[in-house]
Scaffold this active site. Structure first.
Site, PDB file in Angstrom:
ATOM      1  N   GLU A 195      44.043  36.431  26.312  1.00  7.13           N
ATOM      2  CA  GLU A 195      44.587  36.044  24.985  1.00  7.13           C
ATOM      3  C   GLU A 195      43.624  35.138  24.209  1.00  7.13           C
ATOM      4  O   GLU A 195      44.052  34.360  23.357  1.00  7.13           O
ATOM      5  CB  GLU A 195      45.966  35.351  25.107  1.00  7.13           C
ATOM      6  CG  GLU A 195      46.932  35.916  26.127  1.00  7.13           C
ATOM      7  CD  GLU A 195      47.410  37.342  25.839  1.00  7.13           C
ATOM      8  OE1 GLU A 195      47.087  37.874  24.757  1.00  7.13           O
ATOM      9  OE2 GLU A 195      48.079  37.928  26.699  1.00  7.13           O
ATOM     10  N   LYS A 249      50.823  47.846  24.676  1.00  9.93           N
ATOM     11  CA  LYS A 249      50.944  47.155  25.964  1.00  9.93           C
ATOM     12  C   LYS A 249      49.843  47.594  26.911  1.00  9.93           C
ATOM     13  O   LYS A 249      49.516  48.778  26.967  1.00  9.93           O
ATOM     14  CB  LYS A 249      52.309  47.479  26.579  1.00  9.93           C
ATOM     15  CG  LYS A 249      52.509  46.962  27.991  1.00  9.93           C
ATOM     16  CD  LYS A 249      53.936  47.193  28.447  1.00  9.93           C
ATOM     17  CE  LYS A 249      54.102  46.994  29.946  1.00  9.93           C
ATOM     18  NZ  LYS A 249      53.792  45.625  30.390  1.00  9.93           N
ATOM     19  N   LYS A 267      46.925  45.274  27.858  1.00 14.29           N
ATOM     20  CA  LYS A 267      45.670  44.514  27.820  1.00 14.29           C
ATOM     21  C   LYS A 267      45.562  43.553  29.011  1.00 14.29           C
ATOM     22  O   LYS A 267      44.608  43.601  29.785  1.00 14.29           O
ATOM     23  CB  LYS A 267      45.589  43.724  26.494  1.00 14.29           C
ATOM     24  CG  LYS A 267      45.610  44.635  25.276  1.00 14.29           C
ATOM     25  CD  LYS A 267      45.669  43.880  23.969  1.00 14.29           C
ATOM     26  CE  LYS A 267      47.004  43.212  23.693  1.00 14.29           C
ATOM     27  NZ  LYS A 267      48.111  44.160  23.453  1.00 14.29           N
ATOM     28  N   THR A 268      46.564  42.687  29.147  1.00 14.24           N
ATOM     29  CA  THR A 268      46.520  41.706  30.232  1.00 14.24           C
ATOM     30  C   THR A 268      46.647  42.387  31.588  1.00 14.24           C
ATOM     31  O   THR A 268      45.941  42.042  32.541  1.00 14.24           O
ATOM     32  CB  THR A 268      47.629  40.650  30.025  1.00 14.24           C
ATOM     33  OG1 THR A 268      47.355  39.948  28.800  1.00 14.24           O
ATOM     34  CG2 THR A 268      47.677  39.646  31.157  1.00 14.24           C
ATOM     35  N   PHE A 293      49.855  26.016  22.477  1.00 11.85           N
ATOM     36  CA  PHE A 293      50.117  27.299  21.841  1.00 11.85           C
ATOM     37  C   PHE A 293      51.195  28.164  22.496  1.00 11.85           C
ATOM     38  O   PHE A 293      51.091  28.583  23.634  1.00 11.85           O
ATOM     39  CB  PHE A 293      48.824  28.113  21.768  1.00 11.85           C
ATOM     40  CG  PHE A 293      48.923  29.270  20.824  1.00 11.85           C
ATOM     41  CD1 PHE A 293      48.587  29.111  19.494  1.00 11.85           C
ATOM     42  CD2 PHE A 293      49.385  30.494  21.262  1.00 11.85           C
ATOM     43  CE1 PHE A 293      48.706  30.175  18.615  1.00 11.85           C
ATOM     44  CE2 PHE A 293      49.501  31.545  20.384  1.00 11.85           C
ATOM     45  CZ  PHE A 293      49.158  31.382  19.053  1.00 11.85           C
ATOM     46  N   TRP A 316      54.189  31.164  20.687  1.00 11.04           N
ATOM     47  CA  TRP A 316      54.323  31.873  19.409  1.00 11.04           C
ATOM     48  C   TRP A 316      55.004  31.038  18.338  1.00 11.04           C
ATOM     49  O   TRP A 316      54.768  31.220  17.161  1.00 11.04           O
ATOM     50  CB  TRP A 316      55.053  33.201  19.604  1.00 11.04           C
ATOM     51  CG  TRP A 316      54.201  34.121  20.398  1.00 11.04           C
ATOM     52  CD1 TRP A 316      54.464  34.625  21.637  1.00 11.04           C
ATOM     53  CD2 TRP A 316      52.911  34.626  20.027  1.00 11.04           C
ATOM     54  NE1 TRP A 316      53.413  35.400  22.062  1.00 11.04           N
ATOM     55  CE2 TRP A 316      52.460  35.421  21.089  1.00 11.04           C
ATOM     56  CE3 TRP A 316      52.096  34.484  18.910  1.00 11.04           C
ATOM     57  CZ2 TRP A 316      51.235  36.077  21.075  1.00 11.04           C
ATOM     58  CZ3 TRP A 316      50.870  35.132  18.883  1.00 11.04           C
ATOM     59  CH2 TRP A 316      50.456  35.907  19.953  1.00 11.04           C
ATOM     60  N   ASN A 335      47.362  46.668  19.600  1.00 14.58           N
ATOM     61  CA  ASN A 335      48.758  46.224  19.597  1.00 14.58           C
ATOM     62  C   ASN A 335      49.609  46.816  20.719  1.00 14.58           C
ATOM     63  O   ASN A 335      50.770  46.460  20.869  1.00 14.58           O
ATOM     64  CB  ASN A 335      49.418  46.566  18.256  1.00 14.58           C
ATOM     65  CG  ASN A 335      48.784  45.793  17.117  1.00 14.58           C
ATOM     66  OD1 ASN A 335      48.241  44.705  17.325  1.00 14.58           O
ATOM     67  ND2 ASN A 335      48.816  46.354  15.931  1.00 14.58           N
ATOM     68  N   ARG A 381      40.803  44.644  41.692  1.00 14.32           N
ATOM     69  CA  ARG A 381      39.704  45.498  42.154  1.00 14.32           C
ATOM     70  C   ARG A 381      38.541  44.644  42.662  1.00 14.32           C
ATOM     71  O   ARG A 381      37.980  44.885  43.735  1.00 14.32           O
ATOM     72  CB  ARG A 381      39.258  46.354  40.967  1.00 14.32           C
ATOM     73  CG  ARG A 381      38.320  47.439  41.298  1.00 14.32           C
ATOM     74  CD  ARG A 381      38.085  48.293  40.071  1.00 14.32           C
ATOM     75  NE  ARG A 381      39.016  49.391  39.990  1.00 14.32           N
ATOM     76  CZ  ARG A 381      39.003  50.306  39.020  1.00 14.32           C
ATOM     77  NH1 ARG A 381      38.122  50.228  38.047  1.00 14.32           N
ATOM     78  NH2 ARG A 381      39.862  51.297  39.030  1.00 14.32           N
TER      79      ARG A 381
HETATM   80  P1  ATP Z   1      50.764  43.335  29.216  1.00 11.17           P
HETATM   81  O1  ATP Z   1      50.727  41.880  29.655  1.00 11.17           O
HETATM   82  O2  ATP Z   1      52.084  43.949  29.542  1.00 11.17           O
HETATM   83  O3  ATP Z   1      49.575  44.123  29.651  1.00 11.17           O
HETATM   84  P2  ATP Z   1      49.523  43.002  26.659  1.00 11.17           P
HETATM   85  O4  ATP Z   1      48.673  41.959  27.254  1.00 11.17           O
HETATM   86  O5  ATP Z   1      48.881  44.265  26.215  1.00 11.17           O
HETATM   87  O6  ATP Z   1      50.740  43.332  27.617  1.00 11.17           O
HETATM   88  P3  ATP Z   1      50.450  41.045  24.732  1.00 11.17           P
HETATM   89  O7  ATP Z   1      50.278  41.173  23.275  1.00 11.17           O
HETATM   90  O8  ATP Z   1      49.661  40.020  25.452  1.00 11.17           O
HETATM   91  O9  ATP Z   1      50.275  42.484  25.373  1.00 11.17           O
HETATM   92  O10 ATP Z   1      51.985  40.895  24.995  1.00 11.17           O
HETATM   93  C1  ATP Z   1      52.616  39.968  25.760  1.00 11.17           C
HETATM   94  C2  ATP Z   1      53.998  40.478  26.117  1.00 11.17           C
HETATM   95  O11 ATP Z   1      54.532  41.338  25.118  1.00 11.17           O
HETATM   96  C3  ATP Z   1      54.024  41.308  27.390  1.00 11.17           C
HETATM   97  O12 ATP Z   1      55.200  40.976  28.062  1.00 11.17           O
HETATM   98  C4  ATP Z   1      54.044  42.724  26.938  1.00 11.17           C
HETATM   99  O13 ATP Z   1      54.721  43.573  27.851  1.00 11.17           O
HETATM  100  C5  ATP Z   1      54.755  42.651  25.620  1.00 11.17           C
HETATM  101  N1  ATP Z   1      54.217  43.635  24.663  1.00 11.17           N
HETATM  102  C6  ATP Z   1      52.996  44.176  24.646  1.00 11.17           C
HETATM  103  N2  ATP Z   1      52.838  45.061  23.618  1.00 11.17           N
HETATM  104  C7  ATP Z   1      54.013  45.064  22.973  1.00 11.17           C
HETATM  105  C8  ATP Z   1      54.545  45.775  21.825  1.00 11.17           C
HETATM  106  N3  ATP Z   1      53.788  46.664  21.176  1.00 11.17           N
HETATM  107  N4  ATP Z   1      55.825  45.519  21.452  1.00 11.17           N
HETATM  108  C9  ATP Z   1      56.577  44.630  22.116  1.00 11.17           C
HETATM  109  N5  ATP Z   1      56.158  43.925  23.198  1.00 11.17           N
HETATM  110  C10 ATP Z   1      54.901  44.142  23.626  1.00 11.17           C
HETATM  111 MG    MG Z   2      48.355  39.999  26.980  1.00 10.05          MG
END
Ligand code: ATP
Ligand code: MG
Length: 202
Positions: free
Chosen positions: A134, A45, A47-48, A97, A99, A43, A57
Site C-alpha cells: 500500500e 482484488k 495486489k496484496t 493512516f 481510510w 482497482n 515462494r
Molecule cells: P487483496 O488484499 O485481497 O489482495 P488488494 O490488495 O488488491 O486486495 P486493496 O485495495 O488493498 O486490494 O483492498 C483492501 C481490501 O479491500 C481487501 O480486503 C480486498 O479484498 C478488498 N478489495 C479489493 N479490491 C476491491 C474492490 N474492487 N471492491 C471492494 N473491495 C475490494
Molecule cells: Mg492491498
C-alpha cells in the site's frame, strides 16, 4: 486416424514446434540476473495477496523476505500470523493512516516512522525480497517524497527484489519498475453486498 485429423495433428505439431522455438529463444536471450521491481496496482482484488504469494515462494526457497505495510488494517492479517513465526519481519504503520483518518500531520509522521524501517531493509544485502504494501498512497498523499523512495529503491542491493502495491501508482514508479501488473475489477463480491471475510480478504 483419417486424413483430416492427421493433417490437423501435423499442423498442430508444427505450431507447437514454432512456439517452442520462440520460447527457447526468449529464454536464451534472458541472461541478466538481478533483483527486480514489481508493481501491483489497479482497482481489482489481488495486489496484496499476490505480494504475499511471492513472499511465500521466496520463504519456501529459504530466501529472506520482509514486509512493510503502509496502511494499518482494521483486522489482524492472516499473512502476518503465518509468516512472522517463519522469520518474516513485519513493519506496520503503528498509528495514523486508515481510510477515515483526517489528520495529515499525524499520518505523515506515522508514515515517516515506518519508512525508516523500509529504508533499512532496502539497504540490507541480507534481505532478498522487500514488500512495500500500500505504498502508492503514501506518495499520492504526499506523506513520502517520491524522489526519496525512488533513490532508496534504485540504490538497493543488486540481488534484492522489491514489490510495491496499491492503487493509482505514480507513473514514475511504473516507469522504473521491471514488472507491472494492473488488477482490473471485472466483478467484486462486495459490490453485490457480500461482506469482507477473514481468511479471504484479510
Ligand atoms: P487483496 O488484499 O485481497 O489482495 P488488494 O490488495 O488488491 O486486495 P486493496 O485495495 O488493498 O486490494 O483492498 C483492501 C481490501 O479491500 C481487501 O480486503 C480486498 O479484498 C478488498 N478489495 C479489493 N479490491 C476491491 C474492490 N474492487 N471492491 C471492494 N473491495 C475490494
Ligand atoms: Mg492491498
Amino acid at each position: 486416424m483419417n486424413n483430416l485429423s492427421e493433417n490437423q495433428n501435423s499442423s498442430h505439431q508444427k505450431r507447437q514446434q514454432r512456439l517452442k522455438e520462440q520460447v527457447d529463444a526468449r529464454i536464451e536471450a534472458a541472461t541478466e540476473i538481478r533483483g527486480i521491481i514489481i508493481v501491483l496496482t489497479g482497482n481489482g482484488k489481488g495486489k496484496t495477496t499476490s505480494a504475499f504469494g511471492t513472499v511465500t515462494r521466496a520463504v519456501g526457497h529459504s530466501k529472506k523476505a520482509a514486509v512493510v505495510q503502509f496502511i494499518k488494517g482494521q483486522w489482524a492479517n492472516g499473512e502476518r500470523n503465518l509468516l512472522e513465526p517463519l522469520g518474516v519481519p513485519f513493519y506496520v504503520m503503528a498509528t495514523g493512516f486508515t481510510w477515515d483518518t483526517q489528520n495529515k500531520e499525524t499520518d505523515r509522521a506515522a508514515c515517516q516512522v515506518v519508512w525508516q524501517d523500509a529504508k533499512k531493509l532496502l539497504s540490507d544485502p541480507a534481505i532478498d525480497l522487500v514488500v512495500l504494501d500500500e505504498i502508492t498512497y503514501m506518495v499520492t498523499y504526499d506523506y513520502l517524497e517520491l524522489d526519496e523512495l525512488i533513490l532508496a529503491i534504485k540504490n538497493r542491493p543488486l540481488h534484492q527484489t522489491v514489490i510495491l502495491t496499491g492503487r493509482a501508482c505514480h507513473r514514475s514508479l511504473i516507469e522504473m519498475a521491471d514488472t507491472v501488473t494492473e488488477m482490473r475489477p471485472v466483478k467484486h463480491a462486495f459490490d453485490a453486498g457480500i461482506q469482507a471475510q477473514m481468511g479471504i480478504d484479510w
